[in-house]
Every structure is written in structure tokens, then in C-alpha cells.
Design an enzyme around this catalytic site. Structure first.
Site, PDB file in Angstrom:
ATOM      1  N   ASP A 197       0.938  -1.208   0.093  1.00  0.00           N
ATOM      2  CA  ASP A 197      -0.006  -0.099   0.122  1.00  0.00           C
ATOM      3  C   ASP A 197       0.937   1.326  -0.024  1.00  0.00           C
ATOM      4  O   ASP A 197       2.113   0.930  -0.243  1.00  0.00           O
ATOM      5  CB  ASP A 197      -1.045  -0.148   1.039  1.00  0.00           C
ATOM      6  CG  ASP A 197      -2.301   0.882   0.866  1.00  0.00           C
ATOM      7  OD1 ASP A 197      -2.251   1.733   0.412  1.00  0.00           O
ATOM      8  OD2 ASP A 197      -3.211   0.108   1.090  1.00  0.00           O
ATOM      9  N   HIS A 268      -2.785   3.035  -4.627  1.00  0.00           N
ATOM     10  CA  HIS A 268      -2.597   2.660  -3.658  1.00  0.00           C
ATOM     11  C   HIS A 268      -1.015   2.114  -3.573  1.00  0.00           C
ATOM     12  O   HIS A 268      -0.680   1.199  -3.047  1.00  0.00           O
ATOM     13  CB  HIS A 268      -3.290   1.560  -2.762  1.00  0.00           C
ATOM     14  CG  HIS A 268      -4.556   2.098  -2.069  1.00  0.00           C
ATOM     15  ND1 HIS A 268      -4.559   2.847  -0.821  1.00  0.00           N
ATOM     16  CD2 HIS A 268      -5.960   2.096  -2.537  1.00  0.00           C
ATOM     17  CE1 HIS A 268      -5.780   2.985  -0.450  1.00  0.00           C
ATOM     18  NE2 HIS A 268      -6.607   2.765  -1.419  1.00  0.00           N
ATOM     19  N   GLU A 335     -10.190   2.724  -4.927  1.00  0.00           N
ATOM     20  CA  GLU A 335      -9.601   4.099  -4.854  1.00  0.00           C
ATOM     21  C   GLU A 335      -8.544   4.337  -5.879  1.00  0.00           C
ATOM     22  O   GLU A 335      -7.578   5.330  -5.334  1.00  0.00           O
ATOM     23  CB  GLU A 335      -9.267   4.053  -3.452  1.00  0.00           C
ATOM     24  CG  GLU A 335     -10.274   3.783  -2.221  1.00  0.00           C
ATOM     25  CD  GLU A 335     -10.347   3.921  -1.028  1.00  0.00           C
ATOM     26  OE1 GLU A 335     -10.936   4.768  -0.095  1.00  0.00           O
ATOM     27  OE2 GLU A 335      -9.005   3.532  -0.592  1.00  0.00           O
TER      28      GLU A 335
END
Ligand code: ACM
Length: 767
Positions: A197, A268, A335
Site C-alpha cells: 500500500d 495505493h 480508490e
């Protein structure tokens, strides 16, 4: 001396007393004889292997006995004794692997599994039939009474998962193994390991050593809840070598747990970009491993869909896939802000060449290329539900996290689905109304987890077959050490295990919460931390008759609990609670359940009185059903939400709409100020009010404007709340119209740009 040992003996005798069969998850069928008869398990009990390949089950049981009861059992091939645990295989018709029968009677204990997993799950149920000694005692009983019983059991879902984010905070192999043991003890069978991440890359890739030497470390971490109160400037990180990964996978495999690695793309990816800036869309680079969280939309953490990037990802996957025997690789997909691809000349040119109409199409192109590669190696991909946007990759399984809709859409398209909706199975969310540690927010108490059913009502029976199961997620932004991990996991993992294992018709919340008392003793036995939110008192504020003051009502989940409260203001006295307490002025108190020898959670209240407190308040438009509070009364209940977002009943919220309130003070009186308390957290789309206005009237017919304020005064840096004050000369009024204006559409460059802002209003005070 003699007297003391007698006391100790008595203590040990009481803690080995008979135990009811209190198994979580509740078995499919469970029959006990009318008369209680125990089997006595002791160091003399033998394990008899009537089938092969049962070492995993035997080892697990013996390790459990050694750790918690300080003895182990001998394993033999045959025995004429009745003091035995016989393990065998039998053909059982379970829908999924893992069915077993467990019988305890005068001929001993008999466990038959449909396969190895079945035997293992039978052992887990046997472990839960053992009496649970008091964890505080160093000495442990070694004659364990187990009730005669007959159980037939099998899992309801094939996929029973638990996720663990080791990027935001890193946890060593030893703790990852402990985490896996917790899964096994709850009959869960998938471990989703979130390995990469923005805040750290945690898996060794030999071809790209900088992923861990650079991407595995950050130079500091935000302090407190985002936006935080500072940075600790501590070099932080860590990673797993490929040897360690293999060790974890093998450890899990002995517990019939499949490990699914997640390698995040295309968003990410800040840690990977920091190590290899050539993966990015920004030729200037300037990436650094993130030291904060909560702002995904506003920084560039996105991989460039270039041939270099695809080559890199294929190389990475070539090293990752052989480490994990799982059929699935999780490739993230959540995202990914499209802003950076929109601004990138390269991406725009690529879209033109490939005839891709927008950036969602580009994400779809990205995921489909990766899927093709993964499929070519004989594996399948799982992605978060954003992979639906722009078109699903042909063979992808969808993990539905932004509610259930992604899962519903995917199942209707005949794609496999794993349900993991933020509400209620994000275990990083708060579980107590009285939470006093920092969490990411939300409110997912165990009751809500237990009530969840992984099969959405919107699906037909045919479509429901695509729901493989569900998973709870543990994101670790605000979880930096093992005791906090366990505090967030337990006891909610118990509810998760039951919704995933137990047939729907056997779910019974009263029965579950009765058995949970024993499960909590097991957590204590294991030395695992857990949340006591289940013992929270329910604290309700009601208007007193005639709108004269407030009533403070307390309820415990168990009628037998004795509730006490101690006032801090007006006087430091302790009272037994018997009925709702009438409050007519400023008041601070703490309440709890009186349990000798145990620290029970405190429920605290602070009522701050003003002229509107307890009065009648009518809303023109009801708040959002997601944040209804206690309707308009929440705004005049005397409780100003000082604890940020945890007390979710202490505010009401409106999406894209204004809050329009009418207050009746009961009599016409002299006033000079109206204060609106509201909240602000832009990362969650919650914006301070654009303005507030107040009008006053003595007769309820003719109103005069009294004041307007555009000046939201934050309560302090990082506090995420504040007030608008409307002061005016002394005026007589009985009726007040207070309108609080929503900020409207969220401007560009902010999380949720273009969407409706939320307005969170907490209290309206009149002085
Ligand atoms: C997620 O919580 N971003 C999958």
C-alpha cells in the site's frame, strides 16, 4: 498454610465444574442427553488415529492443551480403552469441505470428518467443549469434564475470510501466525494478506530489491486521527522475506487456511512509486512513502499504464504467485484516482490509440491485462468492487466493500463475489458508543455484525450461488500493536464466524450472546485482548415531561446487572440506578455495571444546559436515515459531542440538504445568542455549514431576523468540530427558527469532489 491450600483446592474444583456445550459458531445440529453425564479428559486420555493424515488436527489439539491446560495426549494407532478420542473419516454430505460429526458418550469421544478439514473443525468444536479455567490462575485443571453430546456440522459458506493490513502498520511473522491461529479457532478458512500500500511494501521481490529496501520504510507517521496533530518522525517499516512468506503459508495450510496475497494496483502504490518512480505518471517523480492516510483522492499514488509498468507487474507476480498455492491473487483495484491519468499526456494518447472512452475504461484495460496474465499462469484474480467500473475483467471475483451494491451487480453478471461491506464488517470501525481510543470512525458493534447476512436480498436463488461467502477487514491505520488488533477483532470475530458457518435457520442472537460469555472467557484464557463494548450500558437522553429538563436512562443487556453511577457535578456521590434520572441543570456522571473484581467499561455523560435544553424542537426535513440521531431532540439534548465522531447518536446529518429547525422555548424570555455546534471532516465528505441564520418570534406568527453567521470556529486543530455563534442585543422570544446551510457540492481537489457534502449538526444552544 494448610488453610491456604484448601482454599486453592476449592478454587480449582470450582473452575473444572461442568460446562454446557457453548460452541461458536453454533453447529448445524447439537443434541445433549437429558441427564448430564461427563466424559473426563485427562493426561491418560489417548488419541486413536483410525485414518491417515491427521497430524495437523492432533498437533493443534496437543498444542492447545499444552498452552492452556499444561498437558498433552498420547497418540496411538489402536486402543481398547474407553478413555479415548477416536479420529476417523466418514462420507458426509456437506455442501463444502469441512463437514464433521462429533460424539461424546460412554465409549469415548469420536470425531469423523468428511475430509481432513472436517476432522480439524471437529477438533475446534472439541476444544470449545473443554471447561474454561480462570485465566488468572497459574495452576490449571487436568481432569476436564466434557458433556455427552452428539453434533453434526458443516459450513454454510465456502469462503470464510479475515483480512489483515500489514502496510499501514507492520506485524512480525510471529504475530501473523498468532492471527492465523485465531482464524482457525473460529473455523475461518481464508486469510487475506494486504501486503502492499502507500505506507509500505511488505513482500520481498528479488528482481526489485528497492521495493522493500526503499518502499518498505517511511520516515515518520501521523500522530492522532487524520489530519492529525503532528508527525512522530520515527523511521518505521519492515517486510517479509520470501522464506518467511513460505513459512506463514505452510503454517496456515496446517490449519486449513488459504492465504490470499494482495498486491495493490493501479492505485495505493506510493511505496512502489517511491522505490521505482519510473512506474508513475509524473515525470518529475518526487514520490515518498506515505506518512499519513485518509487522502487518497488528492495525491498521486497511481501507476502509469505503460509497458514498463506491465513488465514490472508481471515480474512481481511471477515471484508472488509461486509463493502462494491459492487459486486467487488479489490485485486491489480500489480508490484509484482518475485525476492523474486524466492529466497525463501519455495516458490520453494511449486511450486514443486503444479506443478507450474514459479513465474508468483505462482502469478496466489495466485490470483486464493483468487478469489475462494471471489467468495464463493458471490463477484467478480478485479485485475490490471498483473493478466493475468501466467493465469487469472476464473471470474476476469481486470483493464488495462499498456496501453491497458491487456484490449485487457482480452476481447478476454471474461473477463470483466475496461480501465485505464496510458496514458492518470493517473491524477497524468503532464498536462502542464510548470508544476512547482513536479509530477510523464508523460504528459496527457486534450486534450489527451478527445481524448481517452475506446473501443480499436483491439476489435470486440462482444469483445467490455466486456469493462465495464474506470477510471482515482489519485496516491498520489506527492499529499499531497486537493488543489493539485483538481489541478490534474480538469479540466481533465470533459473530463473523457464526454468520459464515452456521445455517441461517440456526442463527439466534439471544443464544449467541449467551454463548459469547464463554467465548469471552476463552479470549481471556488465550491471553487475547478484547473489547468490552458488549457490556456497554445503553445511555439514552429523553425529554422530561412538559419539556422541563431531561431524563437520563440507562439499560444493560442483562436484566440481572446492577447498574451504578457516580456524579462528578453537582456532587461526587455514588447511586444505585433504578429508574431514569431527572436532570435539570449542568450534570456530569459516569455509570457502569457493578462487577466485583472486573473493570467494566464506563459510560459517561456531560449535560450542559442552556435555554433550549430539553425543549421542543421540530425539523422541517428529517435527517438522513444513516445518521438519524434521536431526531430533532438530539440538537437540544444538552450533550455537546466532545468525543468527535464516536458517539454516533449524538449528531444528525443531512446529505446535500440544509437543517431547518423550529425551537419552542415554552415561554417568551430574554435571549442574546444562538450557537450552532457542527462537525467537519473533509476526508469523509463532511463539511462545516456554509452559514447559519436565526429568526425569533414571541407569538409563533411574526418572525424577525436576529442574526447570521458565516464564521465556523474550529474547536481546535484536528478536533473536527466547531461552532457558529450568532450574537445579538437582548431580545424577547419564545420561538426560534434556526437554519443551518449545507456547504453544497464539494469543490474540485477535495475528496468526493462534485458530490453532495454532508452536514453534521450536533447541538443548538440558546443563551
Ligand atoms: C478499501 O477499503 N479501500 C478496500
Amino acid at each position: 498454610m494448610k488453610f491456604r491450600s484448601l482454599a486453592l483446592l476449592l478454587l480449582i474444583t470450582t473452575c473444572v465444574s461442568a460446562q454446557q456445550a457453548e460452541i461458536i459458531p453454533r453447529p448445524k445440529t447439537q443434541v445433549s442427553p437429558k441427564v448430564y453425564v461427563p466424559f473426563i479428559l485427562s493426561p491418560a486420555t489417548e488419541i486413536v488415529l483410525e485414518g491417515s493424515n491427521m497430524d495437523n488436527s492432533v498437533d493443534f489439539l496437543n498444542q492447545y492443551l499444552q498452552k492452556n491446560y499444561l498437558f498433552t495426549l498420547k497418540v496411538v494407532k489402536e486402543s481398547t480403552s474407553k478413555n479415548v478420542i477416536r479420529l476417523n473419516f466418514e462420507r458426509l454430505d456437506g455442501a463444502y469441505p469441512g463437514a464433521y460429526n462429533l460424539k461424546v458418550d460412554k465409549s469415548g469421544i469420536y470425531i469423523a470428518g468428511d475430509n481432513e478439514e472436517g476432522v480439524f473443525y471437529g477438533i475446534q468444536s472439541l476444544i470449545q467443549l473443554l471447561p474454561v479455567p480462570d485465566a488468572r490462575l497459574k495452576m490449571r485443571p487436568n481432569t476436564l469434564k466434557i458433556p455427552f453430546i452428539s453434533i453434526e456440522d458443516e459450513p454454510r459458506f465456502a469462503y470464510r475470510g479475515m483480512h489483515f493490513d500489514v502496510s499501514r502498520h507492520f506485524f512480525p511473522v510471529s504475530y501473523v501466525k498468532k492471527y492465523i491461529d485465531y482464524l482457525a479457532l473460529h473455523k475461518l478458512n481464508y486469510f487475506h494478506w494486504h501486503l502492499t500500500d502507500d505506507q509500505g511494501w511488505r513482500i520481498e521481490i528479488k528482481k526489485y530489491p528497492k521495493l522493500t529496501s526503499v518502499g518498505g520504510w517511511r520516515d515518520g507517521t501521523i500522530i492522532g486521527r487524520y489530519p492529525g496533530t503532528g508527525n512522530d518522525s520515527i523511521h518505521y517499516g519492515g517486510f517479509y522475506t520470501q522464506e518467511e512468506i513460505k513459512e506463514v503459508v505452510a503454517y496456515a495450510s496446517k490449519r486449513y487456511i488459504t492465504v490470499i496475497p494482495e498486491i495493490e494496483m493501479p492505485g495505493h502504490s506510493m511505496a512502489a512509486l517511491t522505490a521505482y518512480p519510473e512506474l508513475g505518471t509524473d515525470p518529475k517523480g518526487g514520490y515518498s512513502v506515505s506518512q499519513t492516510w485518509g487522502i487518497n483522492d488528492v495525491y498521486n499514488n497511481v501507476l502509469n499504464p505503460s509497458e514498463y509498468t506491465f513488465g514490472f507487474l508481471q515480474d512481481v507476480l511471477d515471484e508472488v504467485m509461486p509463493l502462494f498455492p491459492a487459486e486467487y491473487i488479489h490485485i486491489g483495484g480500489d480508490e484509484c484516482s482518475k485525476t492523474w491519468w486524466h492529466q497525463s499526456e501519455f495516458c490520453q494518447q494511449l486511450m486514443k490509440e486503444k479506443g478507450i472512452k474514459d479513465e474508468h475504461g483505462l482502469q478496466s484495460y489495466f485490470i483486464q491485462r493483468i487478469e489475462k496474465y494471471v489467468n495464463s499462469k493458471g490463477k484467478k484474480i480478485i479485485g475490490w468492487d471498483e473493478i466493475l467500473e468501466g467493465g469487469l475483467a472476464p473471470n474476476a471475483t469481486v470483493m464488495s466493500w462499498r456496501g453491497e451494491q458491487g456484490g449485487i451487480d457482480a452476481a447478476k453478471q454471474h461473477h463470483y463475489v466475496i461480501m465485505t461491506p464496510g458496514n458492518p464488517v470493517y473491524f477497524d470501525h468503532t464498536q462502542s458508543q464510548n470508544e476512547d481510543s482513536v479509530t477510523i470512525g464508523g460504528y459496527n458493534p457486534i450486534e450489527k455484525v451478527y445481524a448481517y447476512d452475506p446473501v443480499p436480498k436483491e439476489l435470486t436463488a440462482e444469483e445467490s450461488k455466486y456469493i462465495l461467502g464474506a470477510q471482515a477487514n482489519l485496516w491498520t491505520e489506527y492499529i499499531g500493536f497486537p493488543s489493539k488488533v485483538e481489541y478490534m477483532l474480538f469479540p466481533r470475530m465470533a459473530a463473523l464466524s457464526e454468520i459464515l458457518w452456521t445455517p441461517k435457520a440456526r442463527k439466534d442472537s439471544a443464544d449467541f450472546f449467551r454463548r459469547l460469555e464463554t467465548q469471552i472467557k476463552r479470549y481471556e484464557l488465550w491471553g487475547a485482548n478484547y473489547s468490552k463494548a458488549w457490556y456497554d450500558l445503553k445511555s439514552t437522553v429523553l425529554p422530561a415531561p412538559g419539556n422541563n429538563g431531561l431524563l437520563w436512562k440507562l439499560e444493560s443487556k442483562r436484566k440481572s446487572d446492577k447498574i451504578v453511577y457516580t456524579t462528578i457535578l453537582p456532587s461526587g456521590k455514588k447511586f444505585a440506578y433504578t429508574a431514569p434520572v431527572k436532570i435539570t441543570g449542568n450534570f456530569i456522571a459516569q455509570a457502569n455495571i457493578e462487577t466485583p473484581g472486573k473493570n467494566m467499561p464506563l459510560t459517561s455523560v456531560r449535560f450542559q444546559f442552556n435555554k433550549a435544553t430539553g425543549k421542543k424542537l421540530t425539523l422541517t426535513e428529517a435527517p438522513s436515515p444513516s445518521y438519524p440521531g434521536d431526531g430533532g431532540f438530539t440538537l437540544v439534548n444538552g450533550v455537546i459531542n466532545e468525543q468527535g465522531f464516536a458517539r454516533s447518536r449524538e449528531f444528525i446529518a443531512f446529505s446535500g440538504k440544509d437543517c431547518d429547525a423550529l425551537i419552542d422555548l415554552g415561554t417568551s424570555q430574554k435571549i442574546h445568542q444562538v450557537t450552532v455546534h457542527a462537525m467537519e471532516r473533509k476526508s469523509s465528505w463532511i463539511w462545516a455549514p456554509e452559514r447559519a441564520e436565526v429568526q425569533g418570534s414571541t407569538d409563533g406568527v411574526n418572525y424577525a431576523p436576529l442574526g447570521t453567521s458565516y464564521d465556523f470556529q474550529p474547536a481546535g486543530f484536528g478536533v473536527q468540530k466547531g461552532k457558529l455563534v450568532m450574537a445579538f442585543g437582548d431580545t424577547y422570544a419564545r420561538y426560534l427558527k434556526v437554519k443551518v446551510y449545507n456547504a453544497g457540492k464539494i469543490p474540485d481537489g477535495n475528496p468526493g469532489s462534485g458530490k453532495n457534502a454532508w452536514l453534521f449538526v450536533d447541538e443548538i444552544a440558546v443563551d
